[in-house]
Design a protein around this motif. Structure first.
Motif, PDB file in Angstrom:
ATOM      1  N   LEU A 209       6.351  -8.486  -6.500  1.00 55.53           N
ATOM      2  CA  LEU A 209       6.488  -8.787  -5.067  1.00 55.53           C
ATOM      3  C   LEU A 209       5.129  -9.025  -4.430  1.00 55.53           C
ATOM      4  O   LEU A 209       4.967  -9.915  -3.603  1.00 55.53           O
ATOM      5  CB  LEU A 209       7.203  -7.646  -4.336  1.00 55.53           C
ATOM      6  CG  LEU A 209       8.694  -7.488  -4.606  1.00 55.53           C
ATOM      7  CD1 LEU A 209       9.281  -6.436  -3.676  1.00 55.53           C
ATOM      8  CD2 LEU A 209       9.435  -8.809  -4.414  1.00 55.53           C
ATOM      9  N   ALA A 218       5.031 -14.345   6.759  1.00 58.37           N
ATOM     10  CA  ALA A 218       5.883 -13.156   6.760  1.00 58.37           C
ATOM     11  C   ALA A 218       7.358 -13.510   6.614  1.00 58.37           C
ATOM     12  O   ALA A 218       8.113 -12.801   5.947  1.00 58.37           O
ATOM     13  CB  ALA A 218       5.645 -12.348   8.027  1.00 58.37           C
ATOM     14  N   ALA A 219       7.771 -14.610   7.218  1.00 59.07           N
ATOM     15  CA  ALA A 219       9.189 -14.963   7.193  1.00 59.07           C
ATOM     16  C   ALA A 219       9.678 -15.272   5.780  1.00 59.07           C
ATOM     17  O   ALA A 219      10.880 -15.277   5.527  1.00 59.07           O
ATOM     18  CB  ALA A 219       9.446 -16.150   8.116  1.00 59.07           C
ATOM     19  N   ARG A 221       8.420 -13.587   2.997  1.00 60.50           N
ATOM     20  CA  ARG A 221       8.124 -12.480   2.079  1.00 60.50           C
ATOM     21  C   ARG A 221       9.396 -11.780   1.630  1.00 60.50           C
ATOM     22  O   ARG A 221      10.372 -11.720   2.355  1.00 60.50           O
ATOM     23  CB  ARG A 221       7.183 -11.477   2.765  1.00 60.50           C
ATOM     24  CG  ARG A 221       5.774 -12.032   2.910  1.00 60.50           C
ATOM     25  CD  ARG A 221       4.868 -11.123   3.725  1.00 60.50           C
ATOM     26  NE  ARG A 221       3.810 -11.942   4.304  1.00 60.50           N
ATOM     27  CZ  ARG A 221       3.073 -11.606   5.359  1.00 60.50           C
ATOM     28  NH1 ARG A 221       3.275 -10.444   5.961  1.00 60.50           N
ATOM     29  NH2 ARG A 221       2.149 -12.418   5.808  1.00 60.50           N
ATOM     30  N   LEU A 223      11.450  -8.388  -0.083  1.00 54.48           N
ATOM     31  CA  LEU A 223      11.432  -6.930  -0.187  1.00 54.48           C
ATOM     32  C   LEU A 223      12.190  -6.511  -1.443  1.00 54.48           C
ATOM     33  O   LEU A 223      12.982  -7.276  -2.000  1.00 54.48           O
ATOM     34  CB  LEU A 223      12.101  -6.306   1.044  1.00 54.48           C
ATOM     35  CG  LEU A 223      11.410  -6.530   2.392  1.00 54.48           C
ATOM     36  CD1 LEU A 223      12.295  -6.020   3.530  1.00 54.48           C
ATOM     37  CD2 LEU A 223      10.057  -5.844   2.431  1.00 54.48           C
ATOM     38  N   ILE A 225      14.710  -4.777  -1.834  1.00 56.89           N
ATOM     39  CA  ILE A 225      16.174  -4.793  -1.761  1.00 56.89           C
ATOM     40  C   ILE A 225      16.764  -6.073  -2.355  1.00 56.89           C
ATOM     41  O   ILE A 225      17.834  -6.052  -2.965  1.00 56.89           O
ATOM     42  CB  ILE A 225      16.675  -4.557  -0.311  1.00 56.89           C
ATOM     43  CG1 ILE A 225      18.193  -4.361  -0.326  1.00 56.89           C
ATOM     44  CG2 ILE A 225      16.259  -5.653   0.625  1.00 56.89           C
ATOM     45  CD1 ILE A 225      18.789  -3.897   0.973  1.00 56.89           C
ATOM     46  N   ASN A 264      22.766   0.109   8.262  1.00 56.52           N
ATOM     47  CA  ASN A 264      23.058   1.088   9.306  1.00 56.52           C
ATOM     48  C   ASN A 264      22.900   0.452  10.676  1.00 56.52           C
ATOM     49  O   ASN A 264      22.147  -0.489  10.871  1.00 56.52           O
ATOM     50  CB  ASN A 264      22.211   2.353   9.151  1.00 56.52           C
ATOM     51  CG  ASN A 264      20.777   2.093   9.536  1.00 56.52           C
ATOM     52  OD1 ASN A 264      20.200   1.105   9.120  1.00 56.52           O
ATOM     53  ND2 ASN A 264      20.207   2.960  10.345  1.00 56.52           N
ATOM     54  N   MET A 287      17.152 -12.847  -0.436  1.00 61.27           N
ATOM     55  CA  MET A 287      16.351 -12.178   0.601  1.00 61.27           C
ATOM     56  C   MET A 287      16.655 -12.788   1.969  1.00 61.27           C
ATOM     57  O   MET A 287      16.853 -12.070   2.952  1.00 61.27           O
ATOM     58  CB  MET A 287      14.864 -12.314   0.264  1.00 61.27           C
ATOM     59  CG  MET A 287      13.948 -11.647   1.273  1.00 61.27           C
ATOM     60  SD  MET A 287      14.170  -9.851   1.322  1.00 61.27           S
ATOM     61  CE  MET A 287      13.561  -9.508   2.979  1.00 61.27           C
ATOM     62  N   ILE A 290      20.056 -11.605   3.119  1.00 63.30           N
ATOM     63  CA  ILE A 290      20.075 -10.201   3.561  1.00 63.30           C
ATOM     64  C   ILE A 290      19.428 -10.085   4.939  1.00 63.30           C
ATOM     65  O   ILE A 290      19.933  -9.429   5.845  1.00 63.30           O
ATOM     66  CB  ILE A 290      19.354  -9.287   2.551  1.00 63.30           C
ATOM     67  CG1 ILE A 290      20.097  -9.278   1.211  1.00 63.30           C
ATOM     68  CG2 ILE A 290      19.232  -7.856   3.093  1.00 63.30           C
ATOM     69  CD1 ILE A 290      19.341  -8.594   0.081  1.00 63.30           C
ATOM     70  N   SER A 291      18.301 -10.778   5.089  1.00 62.38           N
ATOM     71  CA  SER A 291      17.575 -10.748   6.353  1.00 62.38           C
ATOM     72  C   SER A 291      18.459 -11.266   7.492  1.00 62.38           C
ATOM     73  O   SER A 291      18.534 -10.671   8.573  1.00 62.38           O
ATOM     74  CB  SER A 291      16.327 -11.610   6.181  1.00 62.38           C
ATOM     75  OG  SER A 291      15.555 -11.567   7.309  1.00 62.38           O
ATOM     76  N   VAL A 294      21.211  -8.670   8.248  1.00 65.74           N
ATOM     77  CA  VAL A 294      20.711  -7.528   9.021  1.00 65.74           C
ATOM     78  C   VAL A 294      20.551  -7.933  10.483  1.00 65.74           C
ATOM     79  O   VAL A 294      20.969  -7.208  11.389  1.00 65.74           O
ATOM     80  CB  VAL A 294      19.370  -7.018   8.450  1.00 65.74           C
ATOM     81  CG1 VAL A 294      18.710  -6.022   9.400  1.00 65.74           C
ATOM     82  CG2 VAL A 294      19.581  -6.381   7.084  1.00 65.74           C
ATOM     83  N   ARG A 298      22.631  -6.237  13.526  1.00 69.53           N
ATOM     84  CA  ARG A 298      21.939  -5.622  14.661  1.00 69.53           C
ATOM     85  C   ARG A 298      22.441  -6.205  15.982  1.00 69.53           C
ATOM     86  O   ARG A 298      22.533  -5.524  16.983  1.00 69.53           O
ATOM     87  CB  ARG A 298      20.430  -5.859  14.563  1.00 69.53           C
ATOM     88  CG  ARG A 298      19.791  -5.270  13.326  1.00 69.53           C
ATOM     89  CD  ARG A 298      19.277  -3.867  13.577  1.00 69.53           C
ATOM     90  NE  ARG A 298      18.371  -3.466  12.522  1.00 69.53           N
ATOM     91  CZ  ARG A 298      18.721  -2.741  11.477  1.00 69.53           C
ATOM     92  NH1 ARG A 298      19.960  -2.321  11.348  1.00 69.53           N
ATOM     93  NH2 ARG A 298      17.839  -2.422  10.564  1.00 69.53           N
ATOM     94  N   GLY A 318      15.909   2.330   1.650  1.00 67.19           N
ATOM     95  CA  GLY A 318      14.687   1.789   2.244  1.00 67.19           C
ATOM     96  C   GLY A 318      13.518   2.715   2.000  1.00 67.19           C
ATOM     97  O   GLY A 318      13.564   3.597   1.139  1.00 67.19           O
ATOM     98  N   ASP A 319      12.463   2.537   2.785  1.00 71.28           N
ATOM     99  CA  ASP A 319      11.234   3.265   2.475  1.00 71.28           C
ATOM    100  C   ASP A 319      11.062   4.538   3.303  1.00 71.28           C
ATOM    101  O   ASP A 319      10.036   5.175   3.250  1.00 71.28           O
ATOM    102  CB  ASP A 319      10.013   2.351   2.615  1.00 71.28           C
ATOM    103  CG  ASP A 319       9.944   1.717   3.980  1.00 71.28           C
ATOM    104  OD1 ASP A 319      10.895   1.906   4.772  1.00 71.28           O
ATOM    105  OD2 ASP A 319       8.951   1.038   4.271  1.00 71.28           O
TER     106      ASP A 319
END
Lengths: 392, 86
Positions: A209, A218-219, A221, A223, A225, A264, A287, A290-291, A294, A298, A318-319
């Motif tokens: 990674l 960043a958009a 990148r 993770l 998961i 969550n 990725m 998933i993004s 999420v 939200r 998660g972390d």
């Protein structure tokens, strides 16, 4: 002519309230189009249609509470007369294949829909624009306490923005809790769970990674998961007894992996909508999916198809979590793969011990379908796949 | 980009991700993820938004310098000043 019916968005759903029509009579629709928004205990869900055609009569009115399986609208095949009236027998709950695909065919409850004819219930429903609904949800504002300035007293975005005083989240959170309670109680009542755990070295995955993400905006990148979900999907190919649904006639393995990703919800609650055909996606595409999921969870907007048919759930802490989780299987699924928070831990490589990034992967699985031996092989396979992150 | 403008941006983006947390109530030197109860996905979305708005690349290798509200503001002030986009 087909009938577009209230889909079942989960084993625990009995009815939904029509919040919004996104089509009108005469509109052409195709499979996968989002045609309506329905309020359920899980929030506002976008409902997809699963056939091509032209919208005929809209049977259900905005604000009406419609039982699962009852008609929402008539769908005309190409060339049919849009003025065709609704026949009385079409008012009845489904006797044959519904126009909407979700779990209807896969869960026992759906096989016996509420016998009563649709009883319109308008009490308690609040007219609001989708944008206002979304914002109210993110801010935890109860729409019932907001006065609308739009047409027919409908609440519009500005009403929420100006009424900025935050109210505590009311029915939404309680409804969500009730939905989780129903599904989880059923799971613990019906599914004989067994649990396994396996520690996995993530050094290679983390290095992969780091290299992949270096120099990327960043958009773009990735993770961990994305690698976790992909590894589970790949492992399901070799161990199909963990991917599918338990029905009246026993277990049916699913031909494709629709990984339900547990997300969550701020203020309480959890949903696990599906990412479809996970096994065919690249890790980068996964990725992005998933993004996107999420972000939509939200904002309180996800689609009927996503909620209805995950074939296995993946839950990643998660972390900021703890070392391991022992998940409760979401019926009618038969397995849940959990990923604990990755952490530096002492790791023996031969006779040398050093600090490595390690996660504990857990499996909760249905003993009616599989045994611990196969479960262990399944978990070990996920661990192996994570040692070859570039192949995922 | 000056501190006030960065503060406005950061407040807005954090509100988008964690609408239930008020910037006025957080410890600005405390751990950003703990203070706003955000996970790695939320943090990545925050970095993506700030990076796009400020033009600072904000690479992963710099994440250690973005641990709190104050650290993140100082980091952005530094990077956007150098980049001449302020």
């Amino acid at each position: 002519m087909g009938t577009f019916r209230m889909p079942s968005l989960g084993a625990d759903m009995e009815a939904g309230t029509l919040a919004e029509w996104l089509v009108k009579p005469g509109d052409t629709v195709k499979r996968g189009d989002i045609v309506a928004v329905v309020e359920t205990q899980k929030g506002a869900i976008e409902i997809e249609i699963f056939e091509d055609g032209t919208v005929g009569d809209l049977v259900a009115q905005i604000g009406e509470t419609v039982p699962v399986g009852a008609p929402l609208a008539m769908i005309l095949a190409r060339g049919e007369d849009t003025a065709a009236p609704l026949q009385p027998e079409q008012q009845a709950p489904p006797a044959k294949t519904p126009a909407v695909e979700p779990v209807t065919a896969r869960t026992e409850e759906a096989a016996s829909p509420p016998a009563a004819t649709p009883a319109p219930v308008t009490g308690g429903f609040v007219r609001a624009s989708p944008a206002a609904r979304r914002l109210a949800r993110t801010r935890g504002i109860d729409l019932a306490g907001v006065s609308g300035s739009g047409p027919d007293g409908a609440i519009v975005l500005a009403d929420i923005e100006t009424g900025a005083a935050r109210q505590p989240a009311a029915g939404g959170a309680e409804g969500m809790r009730a939905a989780i309670a129903a599904a989880m109680a059923r799971s613990k009542r019906e599914i004989p769970h067994y649990y396994l755990a396996h520690d996995v070295d993530l050094s290679r995955a983390a290095r992969f990674l780091e290299d992949t993400n270096a120099g990327k905006p960043a958009a773009e990148r990735m993770l961990l998961i994305a690698l976790f979900v992909k590894a589970v999907a790949r492992a399901c190919g070799k161990y199909p007894e963990f991917n599918g649904h338990m029905g009246e006639n026993g277990f049916s393995p699913a031909p494709s992996v629709h990984a339900g990703v547990a997300i969550n919800i701020r203020g309480g609650g959890l949903v696990a909508p599906a990412i479809h055909d996970t096994q065919d996606m690249t890790a980068a595409a996964l990725m992005a999916a998933i993004s996107d999921l999420v972000a939509r969870v939200r904002a309180g907007r996800y689609r009927s198809g996503e909620l209805a048919n995950p074939t296995i759930t993946v839950s990643s802490l998660g972390d900021r979590g703890v070392d391991r989780l022992f998940g409760v299987i979401y019926p009618p699924q038969v397995a849940l793969a959990g990923f604990g928070t990755p952490r530096l831990r002492p790791w023996a490589d031969g006779t040398t011990v050093d600090a490595r990034l390690v996660t504990t992967i857990t499996l909760s699985a249905d003993h009616r379908v599989s045994d611990g031996h196969r479960g262990a092989l399944f978990l070990a396979r996920i661990g192996q796949l994570l040692q070859e992150p570039e192949s995922l | 980009m000056n501190r006030d403008k960065l503060e406005t941006l950061l407040t807005r983006e954090l509100h988008r991700i964690a609408p239930d947390i008020d910037m006025a109530d957080v410890d600005r030197d405390g751990d950003l993820r703990e203070e706003f109860d955000i996970d790695s996905m939320d943090f990545l979305n925050l970095v993506a938004a700030l990076s796009e708005l400020t033009g600072a690349p904000m690479p992963e290798s710099d994440y250690g310098q973005m641990g709190s509200v104050n650290a993140l503001l100082a980091y952005l002030e530094d990077r956007t000043g150098q980049a001449g986009t302020g």
